[in-house]
Design a protein around this motif. Structure first.
Motif, short mmCIF file in Angstrom:
data_model
loop_
_atom_site.label_atom_id
_atom_site.label_comp_id
_atom_site.label_asym_id
_atom_site.label_seq_id
_atom_site.Cartn_x
_atom_site.Cartn_y
_atom_site.Cartn_z
N ASP A 267 0.69 -1.25 -0.03
CA ASP A 267 -0.01 -0.04 0.07
C ASP A 267 0.82 1.16 -0.04
N ALA A 268 2.06 1.22 0.73
CA ALA A 268 3.02 2.29 0.82
C ALA A 268 3.72 2.66 -0.62
N LEU A 269 3.84 1.55 -1.26
CA LEU A 269 4.44 1.75 -2.64
C LEU A 269 3.45 2.43 -3.56
N ARG A 270 2.18 1.88 -3.41
CA ARG A 270 1.18 2.52 -4.18
C ARG A 270 0.85 4.01 -4.04
N ARG A 271 0.90 4.27 -2.87
CA ARG A 271 0.87 5.75 -2.37
C ARG A 271 1.87 6.64 -2.95
N LEU A 272 3.15 6.02 -3.01
CA LEU A 272 4.21 6.93 -3.64
C LEU A 272 4.25 7.05 -5.09
N VAL A 273 3.69 5.91 -5.79
CA VAL A 273 3.32 5.93 -7.04
C VAL A 273 2.28 6.99 -7.34
#
Length: 365
Positions: free
Chosen positions: A202-208
């Motif tokens: 989820d954190a990776l998606r938020r960075l994207v």
């Protein structure tokens, strides 16, 4: 040499981009950098050595010259009383990296890191962190960075600030943002969380969503403990390419972090001065590179503890022939382990075969 294709163009074309990191430990091992503060003062004190290390990593197979600005931020340089040299350090590291990249046809990137200033919910700390990222991004753009890395973030909040700084001040250069796992938490259902309690995918998606072009993991975890995170991210719908840059140390799932892993002999924490006994073998690097290839991870490298022979091993496993491959090991030519040793050096070959350890190994095989 002709200017290389850009980072995202290379990835879009199906290439794997190899990125050598690890300058801090490498210069500490050489005696030009102090363990503890780990500040990159060697850039100012011995720029010729930094330039040479850039070249050594490219020669070994790195597609990127990553400017040695990791921990080259205001908080770290204030710690060692050299804050007035911060801009000089950053610009010199970037200039040298740009020169080597231009000479070798590789890419050059700037580098942001965790600050040790950021605190969730602390507006003063957040403002200070933003200012530190802003100046480093602006220096990197001024000196011609092809993209900018922000790495080793334990908190999603700090990683977001780095992403936003690159997007706002980076004049369109790609942003590569990676998490370290030093403050990771584990939920009851087995998910791994950031320090601010966000599940990593989820954190990776938020960075994207914030504009990051490549996301993933670096540092803290060795190949064994990073692979489950990479496998999970590869299966998830993250939306952009994944980056994988572990430390070349033998962390385990029971001890996933190289800053807390124990020396197997003393039972004491190995970080930092006793980490040598936990270094990966070259075979470990081969296995990691093979798994990354299977997962189709397009941005691959090694972090703290890296050296050119590891980068060469990684590159060769991914099918590259590097300049340094001229000197890759060929044990067939060894004096008593080589293919023709028994015919040429019978005396020493027999001595080797008669050693108890050799006999035990032969019996086991």
């Amino acid at each position: 040499m002709p200017k290389s294709k850009g980072l995202m163009e290379r990835i879009k074309d199906g290439e794997t981009v190899i990125v050598a990191e690890g300058y801090i430990f490498a210069f500490e091992h050489l005696g030009y950098l102090k363990a503890g503060p780990f500040t990159p003062e060697v850039v100012v004190d011995h720029p010729e050595l930094v330039r040479q290390m850039y070249k050594d990593f490219v020669r070994a197979g790195s597609d990127v010259v990553q400017a040695f600005t990791y921990y080259g931020h205001r908080n770290k340089f204030k710690l060692v009383g050299r804050e007035d040299e911060l801009e000089k350090q950053n610009r010199l590291a970037l200039k040298l990296a740009r020169e080597v990249a231009d000479e070798t046809g590789t890419l050059m990137c700037g580098d942001l890191s965790n600050t040790f200033v950021y605190q969730p919910g602390n507006e003063e700390a957040i403002a200070t962190t933003k200012a530190m990222f802003k100046e480093q991004v602006e220096w990197a753009v001024d000196e011609g960075a092809d993209f900018i890395v922000g790495e080793t973030f334990g908190h999603l909040g700090e990683a977001m600030l780095a992403t936003q700084a690159i997007k706002e001040y980076g004049k369109g250069v790609p942003a590569v943002i990676t998490f370290g796992t030093h403050f990771s938490k584990y939920s009851k259902d087995g998910k791994v969380l950031t320090a601010d309690d966000v599940e990593f995918n989820d954190a990776l998606r938020r960075l994207v969503a914030a504009g990051a072009d490549v996301v993933g993991f670096n540092c803290m975890s060795g190949p064994t403990s990073m692979l489950p995170l990479l496998e999970s991210a590869s299966k998830a719908d993250i939306g952009v390419p994944i980056a994988a840059l572990p430390v070349p140390y033998r962390t385990t799932m029971e001890e996933p972090n190289f800053t807390t892993i124990k020396d197997p002999v003393s039972g004491q924490r190995a970080f930092y001065t006793d980490l040598d006994c936990l270094l990966c073998s070259r075979t470990d690097i081969v296995k990691f590179a093979e798994r990354c290839a299977q997962l189709k991870i397009p941005y691959v490298g090694l972090c703290c503890g890296n050296s050119p022979h590891y980068t060469r091993t990684l590159a060769e496993t991914l099918g590259r022939v590097t300049e340094a491959s001229k000197y890759s090991p060929d044990m067939s030519l060894h004096g008593f382990y080589g293919t023709n040793a028994g015919k040429v050096n019978t005396y020493y070959t027999k001595m080797t075969q008669d050693l108890p350890a050799t006999k035990a190994m032969t019996a086991k095989e």
